[in-house]
Scaffold this motif. Sequence first.
Motif, short mmCIF file in Angstrom:
data_model
loop_
_atom_site.label_atom_id
_atom_site.label_comp_id
_atom_site.label_asym_id
_atom_site.label_seq_id
_atom_site.Cartn_x
_atom_site.Cartn_y
_atom_site.Cartn_z
N ARG A 1 57.50 53.17 29.34
CA ARG A 1 57.59 54.60 29.29
C ARG A 1 58.73 54.56 28.13
O ARG A 1 59.55 54.11 27.77
CB ARG A 1 58.24 55.08 30.74
N SER B 1 61.08 61.32 30.34
CA SER B 1 60.45 60.10 30.38
C SER B 1 58.92 60.26 30.62
O SER B 1 58.46 60.99 31.35
CB SER B 1 60.91 59.49 31.88
N GLY C 1 55.09 58.58 30.11
CA GLY C 1 54.24 57.21 30.38
C GLY C 1 53.15 57.41 31.32
O GLY C 1 53.07 58.45 32.15
N VAL D 1 49.15 60.62 32.16
CA VAL D 1 50.39 60.48 31.61
C VAL D 1 50.99 61.57 32.10
O VAL D 1 50.95 62.74 32.17
CB VAL D 1 50.31 60.78 30.18
#
Length: 168
Positions: free
Chosen positions: A11, A22, A24, A65
């Motif tokens: 991440r 954040s 990821g 994501v």
Amino acid sequence: MNMEPWLDEHRSRIEIAGRSLSLGFVRAPLEVFRMGEHFNTCLSPGSFNYFSGFSNAADINKQIVFAHDEHGSVFGRVLVALTDEGGVLPFHSYTHSHKSEFQAEVKRLVQKLAERMGTWVVPAGTVSTLVSKRWYDDGPIDLTPDSQGLSGDWELLERIRGESTTEV
């Protein structure tokens, strides 16, 4: 193609509108199942395309994501898939605000991902279902890199420009 980056838990920290986020892949099935709920889409629990969240969680060629803020709240999300031909294909992104900034961060993420995998970001392609029988495709978005052939710093273009100004 190197599949390790596709399976990586990495991440990254990004900044959008002064907020630290954040960004990821999220693989926790319960969070993937709720991907529509955060934005009140047709993938929300009980909605007509909710089944697709199960496909997104089960099929290895699909990843979600998420961008989370410092409190764990979802800021944005986007589905990214691998096409049958091996390209990285991003789909529509969803945010509560600052969509263009989020999409720019997603573009950077998918370009880095494709580079690490030894493949490319594609604007379209076939994404098969692997475990599920059905899947809802809300349409890809074109986050392919800008064409180097159109920029003035491309070596071949400069040579062509130089030749075209030469008197015959």
